[in-house]
Design a protein around this motif. Structure first.
Motif, PDB file in Angstrom:
ATOM      1  N   VAL A   1       0.904  88.427  46.711  1.00  0.00           N
ATOM      2  CA  VAL A   1       1.253  89.848  46.645  1.00  0.00           C
ATOM      3  C   VAL A   1       0.103  90.684  47.203  1.00  0.00           C
ATOM      4  O   VAL A   1       0.318  91.621  47.977  1.00  0.00           O
ATOM      5  N   GLN A   2      -1.132  90.324  46.843  1.00  0.00           N
ATOM      6  CA  GLN A   2      -2.284  91.081  47.341  1.00  0.00           C
ATOM      7  C   GLN A   2      -2.465  90.906  48.845  1.00  0.00           C
ATOM      8  O   GLN A   2      -2.796  91.863  49.543  1.00  0.00           O
ATOM      9  N   VAL A   3      -2.230  89.691  49.342  1.00  0.00           N
ATOM     10  CA  VAL A   3      -2.340  89.467  50.785  1.00  0.00           C
ATOM     11  C   VAL A   3      -1.352  90.365  51.524  1.00  0.00           C
ATOM     12  O   VAL A   3      -1.693  91.016  52.514  1.00  0.00           O
ATOM     13  N   VAL A   4      -0.133  90.415  51.032  1.00  0.00           N
ATOM     14  CA  VAL A   4       0.887  91.264  51.660  1.00  0.00           C
ATOM     15  C   VAL A   4       0.528  92.736  51.495  1.00  0.00           C
ATOM     16  O   VAL A   4       0.624  93.514  52.440  1.00  0.00           O
ATOM     17  N   LEU A   5       0.099  93.100  50.295  1.00  0.00           N
ATOM     18  CA  LEU A   5      -0.227  94.496  49.997  1.00  0.00           C
ATOM     19  C   LEU A   5      -1.327  95.037  50.908  1.00  0.00           C
ATOM     20  O   LEU A   5      -1.309  96.208  51.280  1.00  0.00           O
ATOM     21  N   PHE A   6      -2.262  94.182  51.285  1.00  0.00           N
ATOM     22  CA  PHE A   6      -3.379  94.621  52.127  1.00  0.00           C
ATOM     23  C   PHE A   6      -3.243  94.066  53.546  1.00  0.00           C
ATOM     24  O   PHE A   6      -4.219  93.656  54.164  1.00  0.00           O
ATOM     25  N   SER A   7      -2.021  94.099  54.037  1.00  0.00           N
ATOM     26  CA  SER A   7      -1.732  93.667  55.403  1.00  0.00           C
ATOM     27  C   SER A   7      -0.863  94.727  56.078  1.00  0.00           C
ATOM     28  O   SER A   7      -0.355  95.640  55.422  1.00  0.00           O
TER      29      SER A   7
ATOM     30  N   PRO B   1      -0.687 100.511  41.574  1.00  0.00           N
ATOM     31  CA  PRO B   1      -0.216  99.825  40.356  1.00  0.00           C
ATOM     32  C   PRO B   1       0.181  98.362  40.623  1.00  0.00           C
ATOM     33  O   PRO B   1      -0.022  97.505  39.771  1.00  0.00           O
ATOM     34  N   ILE B   2       0.699  98.094  41.807  1.00  0.00           N
ATOM     35  CA  ILE B   2       1.032  96.707  42.154  1.00  0.00           C
ATOM     36  C   ILE B   2      -0.249  95.886  42.223  1.00  0.00           C
ATOM     37  O   ILE B   2      -0.312  94.756  41.726  1.00  0.00           O
ATOM     38  N   TYR B   3      -1.298  96.449  42.819  1.00  0.00           N
ATOM     39  CA  TYR B   3      -2.586  95.765  42.912  1.00  0.00           C
ATOM     40  C   TYR B   3      -3.161  95.495  41.521  1.00  0.00           C
ATOM     41  O   TYR B   3      -3.617  94.385  41.223  1.00  0.00           O
ATOM     42  N   VAL B   4      -3.135  96.496  40.659  1.00  0.00           N
ATOM     43  CA  VAL B   4      -3.649  96.329  39.295  1.00  0.00           C
ATOM     44  C   VAL B   4      -2.849  95.246  38.568  1.00  0.00           C
ATOM     45  O   VAL B   4      -3.427  94.357  37.924  1.00  0.00           O
TER      46      VAL B   4
ATOM     47  N   GLY C   1      -8.731 104.265  39.448  1.00  0.00           N
ATOM     48  CA  GLY C   1      -7.377 104.619  39.867  1.00  0.00           C
ATOM     49  C   GLY C   1      -6.628 103.542  40.633  1.00  0.00           C
ATOM     50  O   GLY C   1      -5.708 103.845  41.387  1.00  0.00           O
ATOM     51  N   GLY C   2      -7.005 102.282  40.446  1.00  0.00           N
ATOM     52  CA  GLY C   2      -6.257 101.204  41.072  1.00  0.00           C
ATOM     53  C   GLY C   2      -6.799 100.743  42.412  1.00  0.00           C
ATOM     54  O   GLY C   2      -6.100 100.066  43.167  1.00  0.00           O
ATOM     55  N   ALA C   3      -8.043 101.066  42.708  1.00  0.00           N
ATOM     56  CA  ALA C   3      -8.676 100.609  43.955  1.00  0.00           C
ATOM     57  C   ALA C   3     -10.142 100.307  43.665  1.00  0.00           C
ATOM     58  O   ALA C   3     -10.739 100.880  42.761  1.00  0.00           O
ATOM     59  N   MET C   4     -10.697  99.396  44.455  1.00  0.00           N
ATOM     60  CA  MET C   4     -12.107  99.033  44.288  1.00  0.00           C
ATOM     61  C   MET C   4     -12.963  99.882  45.220  1.00  0.00           C
ATOM     62  O   MET C   4     -12.844  99.784  46.443  1.00  0.00           O
ATOM     63  N   PRO C   5     -13.841 100.719  44.661  1.00  0.00           N
ATOM     64  CA  PRO C   5     -14.738 101.497  45.514  1.00  0.00           C
ATOM     65  C   PRO C   5     -15.756 100.602  46.223  1.00  0.00           C
ATOM     66  O   PRO C   5     -16.243  99.629  45.655  1.00  0.00           O
TER      67      PRO C   5
ATOM     68  N   GLY D   1     -11.303  99.822  56.424  1.00  0.00           N
ATOM     69  CA  GLY D   1     -10.164  99.671  57.322  1.00  0.00           C
ATOM     70  C   GLY D   1      -8.859 100.048  56.652  1.00  0.00           C
ATOM     71  O   GLY D   1      -8.819 100.341  55.447  1.00  0.00           O
ATOM     72  N   PRO D   2      -7.773 100.015  57.401  1.00  0.00           N
ATOM     73  CA  PRO D   2      -6.486 100.420  56.855  1.00  0.00           C
ATOM     74  C   PRO D   2      -5.870  99.379  55.921  1.00  0.00           C
ATOM     75  O   PRO D   2      -5.015  99.715  55.125  1.00  0.00           O
ATOM     76  N   HIS D   3      -6.296  98.129  55.987  1.00  0.00           N
ATOM     77  CA  HIS D   3      -5.661  97.065  55.198  1.00  0.00           C
ATOM     78  C   HIS D   3      -6.675  96.440  54.250  1.00  0.00           C
ATOM     79  O   HIS D   3      -7.098  95.308  54.415  1.00  0.00           O
ATOM     80  N   THR D   4      -7.041  97.223  53.246  1.00  0.00           N
ATOM     81  CA  THR D   4      -8.070  96.793  52.313  1.00  0.00           C
ATOM     82  C   THR D   4      -7.798  97.346  50.923  1.00  0.00           C
ATOM     83  O   THR D   4      -7.078  98.324  50.772  1.00  0.00           O
ATOM     84  N   ASN D   5      -8.401  96.696  49.938  1.00  0.00           N
ATOM     85  CA  ASN D   5      -8.302  97.206  48.573  1.00  0.00           C
ATOM     86  C   ASN D   5      -9.413  98.201  48.273  1.00  0.00           C
ATOM     87  O   ASN D   5      -9.501  98.731  47.187  1.00  0.00           O
ATOM     88  N   SER D   6     -10.275  98.467  49.252  1.00  0.00           N
ATOM     89  CA  SER D   6     -11.436  99.338  49.045  1.00  0.00           C
ATOM     90  C   SER D   6     -11.115 100.809  49.286  1.00  0.00           C
ATOM     91  O   SER D   6     -10.259 101.143  50.098  1.00  0.00           O
ATOM     92  N   VAL D   7     -11.860 101.639  48.571  1.00  0.00           N
ATOM     93  CA  VAL D   7     -11.823 103.083  48.800  1.00  0.00           C
ATOM     94  C   VAL D   7     -13.262 103.590  48.796  1.00  0.00           C
ATOM     95  O   VAL D   7     -14.147 102.964  48.221  1.00  0.00           O
ATOM     96  N   ALA D   8     -13.479 104.698  49.431  1.00  0.00           N
ATOM     97  CA  ALA D   8     -14.789 105.337  49.416  1.00  0.00           C
ATOM     98  C   ALA D   8     -14.744 106.488  48.415  1.00  0.00           C
ATOM     99  O   ALA D   8     -13.956 107.405  48.560  1.00  0.00           O
ATOM    100  N   LEU D   9     -15.581 106.400  47.392  1.00  0.00           N
ATOM    101  CA  LEU D   9     -15.699 107.452  46.393  1.00  0.00           C
ATOM    102  C   LEU D   9     -17.175 107.805  46.262  1.00  0.00           C
ATOM    103  O   LEU D   9     -18.036 106.910  46.224  1.00  0.00           O
TER     104      LEU D   9
END
Length: 175
Positions: free
Chosen positions: A41-47, A60-63, A100-104, A118-126
């Motif tokens: 699911v995570q591979v698809v979610l971040f693709s 929420p799907i990632y969490v 909030g459901g993402a890894m900074p 990038g566009p296909h990642t679980n990361s966020v910049a905070l």
């Protein structure tokens, strides 16, 4: 991808301590299919497949998928190394939920990697993430395959995977 490096390292360590690969076949890992589905699911979610999914749905799907992985590793805590994996996975889940459901990913780790988010990642910049020491504050050297940012939780997971593989290899039957 940092955690994937733990697999060949674990095999090398297993060999160095006198283990054999056939010991890995004897490991009885509970709920393995659940972990495979959660990680898929995570591979698809971040693709690119998930490009149309909004963060309000994707996070929420990632969490949830990460929580399923934590549940699977908890079910296997009896195996050598898995307590480290549980600790790392729990730290990562705490950081993800607190943000909030993402890894900074820290700006300094991204700069060391020479990349942005990038566009296909679980990361966020905070600028000031919650539980900042548990977020992706480290970077693998850019020359490594699949170079990426990683967290202290990832380090624990990687160490646990190395220990689990080496211990399983040591338990192998002589032959």
């Amino acid at each position: 991808m940092f955690i994937l490096l733990a697999i060949p390292i674990g095999i090398v360590v297993g060999w160095l301590v006198g283990g054999r690969l056939d010991g890995l076949a004897d490991v009885r890992f509970r709920l393995g299919p659940v972990a495979v589905v959660a990680l898929a699911v995570q591979v698809v979610l971040f693709s690119p497949v998930a490009d149309g999914i909004s963060p309000e749905i994707g996070r929420p799907i990632y969490v949830a998928s990460t929580a399923f992985v934590v549940a699977v590793v908890l079910a296997n805590v009896r195996l050598a190394g898995v307590p480290l994996v549980v600790s790392g996975a729990a730290l990562n889940l705490a950081a993800i939920v607190a943000n909030g459901g993402a890894m900074p990913a820290s700006a300094s780790a991204l700069a060391a990697l020479g990349a942005g988010i990038g566009p296909h990642t679980n990361s966020v910049a905070l600028e000031h993430p919650a539980l900042e020491p548990l977020t992706d504050v480290f970077a693998t050297p850019a020359w490594l395959p699949f170079a990426n940012v990683f967290s202290v939780g990832d380090v624990l997971i990687g160490a646990g995977v190395v220990v689990a593989i080496a211990a399983a290899m040591r338990r192998s039957r002589p032959g």
